[in-house]
Motif scaffolding. Structure first.
Motif, short mmCIF file in Angstrom:
data_model
loop_
_atom_site.label_atom_id
_atom_site.label_comp_id
_atom_site.label_asym_id
_atom_site.label_seq_id
_atom_site.Cartn_x
_atom_site.Cartn_y
_atom_site.Cartn_z
N PRO A 1 -5.25 18.82 -6.83
CA PRO A 1 -4.55 17.58 -7.21
C PRO A 1 -3.05 17.57 -6.94
O PRO A 1 -2.50 16.53 -6.57
N GLN A 2 -2.38 18.71 -7.08
CA GLN A 2 -0.94 18.71 -6.82
C GLN A 2 -0.67 18.49 -5.33
O GLN A 2 0.19 17.69 -4.96
N TYR B 1 0.82 -1.21 0.00
CA TYR B 1 0.00 0.00 0.00
C TYR B 1 0.86 1.27 0.00
O TYR B 1 0.44 2.31 -0.50
N CYS B 2 2.08 1.19 0.52
CA CYS B 2 2.98 2.34 0.45
C CYS B 2 3.38 2.61 -1.00
O CYS B 2 3.43 3.75 -1.45
N LEU B 3 3.66 1.54 -1.73
CA LEU B 3 3.99 1.69 -3.15
C LEU B 3 2.81 2.26 -3.92
O LEU B 3 2.98 3.12 -4.79
N LEU B 4 1.61 1.79 -3.59
CA LEU B 4 0.39 2.27 -4.25
C LEU B 4 0.16 3.75 -3.95
O LEU B 4 -0.13 4.54 -4.86
N LEU B 5 0.29 4.15 -2.69
CA LEU B 5 0.14 5.56 -2.32
C LEU B 5 1.16 6.44 -3.04
O LEU B 5 0.81 7.51 -3.56
N PHE B 6 2.40 5.98 -3.07
CA PHE B 6 3.46 6.76 -3.73
C PHE B 6 3.18 6.88 -5.23
O PHE B 6 3.28 7.97 -5.79
N ALA B 7 2.81 5.78 -5.85
CA ALA B 7 2.52 5.81 -7.29
C ALA B 7 1.34 6.74 -7.59
O ALA B 7 1.40 7.53 -8.54
N ALA B 8 0.28 6.65 -6.80
CA ALA B 8 -0.88 7.51 -7.02
C ALA B 8 -0.52 8.98 -6.82
O ALA B 8 -0.90 9.84 -7.63
N GLY B 9 0.24 9.26 -5.78
CA GLY B 9 0.65 10.64 -5.52
C GLY B 9 1.53 11.20 -6.62
O GLY B 9 1.32 12.33 -7.09
N LYS C 1 1.02 36.06 -15.86
CA LYS C 1 1.03 35.26 -17.08
C LYS C 1 -0.36 34.69 -17.34
O LYS C 1 -1.15 34.51 -16.42
N THR C 2 -0.62 34.38 -18.59
CA THR C 2 -1.87 33.73 -18.96
C THR C 2 -1.68 32.23 -18.84
O THR C 2 -0.77 31.66 -19.44
N VAL C 3 -2.53 31.62 -18.05
CA VAL C 3 -2.49 30.17 -17.86
C VAL C 3 -3.85 29.63 -18.28
O VAL C 3 -4.87 30.01 -17.70
N PRO C 4 -3.90 28.79 -19.31
CA PRO C 4 -5.19 28.28 -19.77
C PRO C 4 -5.89 27.45 -18.69
O PRO C 4 -5.25 26.77 -17.90
N TRP C 5 -7.22 27.55 -18.67
CA TRP C 5 -8.02 26.77 -17.73
C TRP C 5 -8.01 25.32 -18.16
O TRP C 5 -8.23 25.01 -19.34
N VAL C 6 -7.75 24.41 -17.26
CA VAL C 6 -7.66 22.99 -17.58
C VAL C 6 -8.80 22.25 -16.88
O VAL C 6 -9.05 22.47 -15.70
N THR C 7 -9.48 21.37 -17.63
CA THR C 7 -10.57 20.58 -17.05
C THR C 7 -10.31 19.08 -17.13
O THR C 7 -11.09 18.30 -16.60
N GLU C 8 -9.21 18.69 -17.76
CA GLU C 8 -8.86 17.27 -17.85
C GLU C 8 -8.55 16.71 -16.47
O GLU C 8 -8.15 17.46 -15.57
N PHE C 9 -8.67 15.36 -16.34
CA PHE C 9 -8.30 14.71 -15.10
C PHE C 9 -6.84 15.03 -14.78
O PHE C 9 -6.02 15.01 -15.68
N PRO C 10 -6.53 15.36 -13.57
CA PRO C 10 -7.28 15.24 -12.33
C PRO C 10 -8.10 16.47 -11.95
O PRO C 10 -8.80 16.44 -10.95
N PHE C 11 -7.99 17.55 -12.75
CA PHE C 11 -8.73 18.77 -12.42
C PHE C 11 -10.23 18.51 -12.57
O PHE C 11 -10.67 17.90 -13.52
N LYS D 1 0.67 14.49 -13.67
CA LYS D 1 -0.43 14.99 -14.51
C LYS D 1 -0.60 16.50 -14.38
O LYS D 1 -0.82 17.20 -15.36
N VAL D 2 -0.50 17.02 -13.16
CA VAL D 2 -0.61 18.46 -12.96
C VAL D 2 0.47 19.17 -13.74
O VAL D 2 0.20 20.12 -14.48
N TYR D 3 1.71 18.71 -13.62
CA TYR D 3 2.81 19.36 -14.32
C TYR D 3 2.66 19.20 -15.84
O TYR D 3 2.92 20.12 -16.59
N GLN D 4 2.21 18.03 -16.26
CA GLN D 4 2.01 17.79 -17.69
C GLN D 4 0.97 18.74 -18.26
O GLN D 4 1.14 19.28 -19.36
#
Length: 166
Positions: A118-119, A70-78, A102-112, A84-87
């Motif tokens: 999410p970050q 479960y530690c590996l799972l938590l780390f992988a999920a985090g 700066k202009t930052v486009p609004w994002v609605t894709e997962f995880p937003f 994804k946020v950075y991407q």
């Protein structure tokens, strides 16, 4: 012993006054970076150094063994959430671009739209995964820093943003 604890905790919370100052006084940071200096990139550079200090602080109290699944799972999920946020937002969106004019486009894709903050959620999940190696008191100090920043960023006042970067 108490001094070592205080030093480690100081290292763990070190980034949060920096983030607080940049969030609340973005124009001062933009001015400090100067014309042609990218405040998001400079923030990222400082944040990476502060993150390294945090990690070294945790390593100094860590004991290593094979972690439970479960530690590996938590780390992988985090880490997936952080990736994804950075991407989706890139350096500009991740490192307070909107606050720096700066202009930052609004994002609605997962995880937003699916995961609140999410970050920070990803970072907290990653930290929780370290409980198999790191004493709880150190993990909790770092998590409290993230909770503090969630609270700070929740009440953003758009009028306090920096002037647009030209």
């Amino acid at each position: 012993m108490a001094m070592a604890f205080i030093a480690r905790c100081t290292a763990l919370i070190l980034p949060f006054p920096f983030y607080y100052a940049l969030w609340n006084y973005p124009q001062k940071w933009v001015d400090l970076c100067g014309r042609g200096g990218d405040p998001c990139h400079r923030m990222a550079q400082v944040a990476h150094v502060l993150k390294a200090i945090q990690i070294l602080s945790l390593l100094s109290v860590s004991t290593f063994s094979w972690p439970p699944w479960y530690c590996l799972l938590l780390f992988a999920a985090g880490q997936y959430l952080n990736f994804k946020v950075y991407q989706l937002l890139g350096e500009t969106g991740t490192y307070y671009g909107i606050r720096f004019g700066k202009t930052v486009p609004w994002v609605t894709e997962f995880p937003f739209g699916y995961v609140k903050d999410p970050q920070y959620t990803g970072s907290i999940l990653s930290l929780l995964s370290l409980l198999c190696w790191v004493p709880v008191k150190y993990v909790m100090v770092w998590i409290i820093g993230y909770i503090f920043m969630i609270w700070v960023e929740f009440k953003e006042d758009p009028s306090t943003r920096s002037k647009p970067i030209s």
